[in-house]
Design an enzyme around this catalytic site. Structure first.
Site, short mmCIF file in Angstrom:
data_model
loop_
_atom_site.label_atom_id
_atom_site.label_comp_id
_atom_site.label_asym_id
_atom_site.label_seq_id
_atom_site.Cartn_x
_atom_site.Cartn_y
_atom_site.Cartn_z
N ASP A 163 -0.10 5.03 1.11
CA ASP A 163 -0.29 5.93 2.25
C ASP A 163 -0.26 5.16 3.57
O ASP A 163 -1.03 4.22 3.76
CB ASP A 163 -1.63 6.66 2.13
CG ASP A 163 -1.76 7.42 0.83
OD1 ASP A 163 -1.35 8.59 0.79
OD2 ASP A 163 -2.27 6.84 -0.14
N ASP A 192 -1.82 -1.02 5.89
CA ASP A 192 -2.00 -0.47 7.23
C ASP A 192 -3.46 -0.36 7.64
O ASP A 192 -3.74 0.11 8.74
CB ASP A 192 -1.35 0.92 7.33
CG ASP A 192 -2.05 1.97 6.47
OD1 ASP A 192 -2.33 1.66 5.29
OD2 ASP A 192 -2.32 3.08 6.96
N ASP A 250 0.87 -1.18 0.00
CA ASP A 250 0.00 0.00 0.00
C ASP A 250 0.91 1.23 0.00
O ASP A 250 2.10 1.14 0.32
CB ASP A 250 -0.89 -0.04 1.25
CG ASP A 250 -1.70 1.22 1.43
OD1 ASP A 250 -2.41 1.61 0.48
OD2 ASP A 250 -1.59 1.84 2.50
#
Length: 238
Positions: free
Chosen positions: A15, A175, A13
């Site tokens: 961000d 996250d 991922d």
């Protein structure tokens, strides 16, 4: 003749996993909302609304700030937000310490690497380019047109394929629950980092491995790469 082992594919991922981007998103948002007299958006407020791409972030902010805009005005402000973000996407954004070295190391070990993000794809590409990270990935797949966002697995599957990999030797690193959901739906293991933007405790999310730092992430990724057999890999990542 023995078959050549299938190279692993490590999908990240963007961000909250590779790059801390929240300050620039908050700045771009405040620029677009200037005419409405809103209080500045703190990094903590912005981080709590991350995970669903730029459009999801924007609409959550409108609700949080209690802005009663017409659909037409909201669409205009959203475009102004994107324009402001495109102008300065990395004024305050930085790769997390150790991330560059980690990606370089796993590539040196023969892995394919990819980015799968819910962020608008051209902005994601520009962030990685300005941070001199874009060349470290075989594929970068973000949100374009009507392409579904994570937790839909399509973007993750596309990222693996575009990177030259196969699902049976791929892993997702993220996250938020969107990352884990995409991995589960794609039938691949996941690693969830706690230093990102999840608005719920990461250990409460169903995943194979939780890590609290880039050093721990390195150890987990190298374990995955070493466990080439699916049976062994499933034992390591439960």
């Amino acid at each position: 003749m023995s078959r050549r082992p299938l190279a692993p594919t490590v999908v990240f991922d963007l961000d909250g996993t590779l790059v801390d981007t929240v300050a620039d998103m908050a700045t771009a948002l405040d620029c677009a909302l200037t005419p409405y007299g809103c209080a500045p958006t703190t990094s903590e407020e912005a981080a709590s609304m991350m995970g669903d791409g730029l459009s999801g972030f924007f609409w959550k902010v409108l609700v949080a700030k209690r802005l009663d805009l017409s659909a037409e005005d909201a669409a205009l402000v959203y475009q102004q937000f994107l324009a402001a973000y495109r102008r300065m996407p990395v004024s305050g954004s930085r790769a997390y310490p150790g991330i560059r070295e980690l990606v370089e190391e796993i590539r040196d070990c023969g892995a394919h690497t990819a980015v799968c993000t819910n962020k608008v794809e051209d902005i994601a590409m520009e962030i990685l380019r300005r941070l001199d990270l874009v060349s470290l990935f075989d594929a970068i797949v973000g949100h374009v047109g009507d392409r579904p966002k994570k937790p839909d697995p399509l973007t993750l599957i596309e990222a693996i394929g575009h990177a030259g990999g196969r699902r049976e030797r791929a892993i997702m690193i993220g996250d938020t629950g969107a990352d884990v959901g995409a991995a589960i739906a794609a039938g691949i293991p996941a690693i969830l980092v706690s230093y990102g933007y999840s608005h719920v405790p990461t250990h409460a999310l169903r995943t194979y491995v939780h890590v609290d730092s880039v050093d721990e992430l390195r150890d987990a990724v190298l374990r995955f790469m070493a466990a080439g057999d699916r049976r062994v890999r499933s034992q390591v990542y439960r």
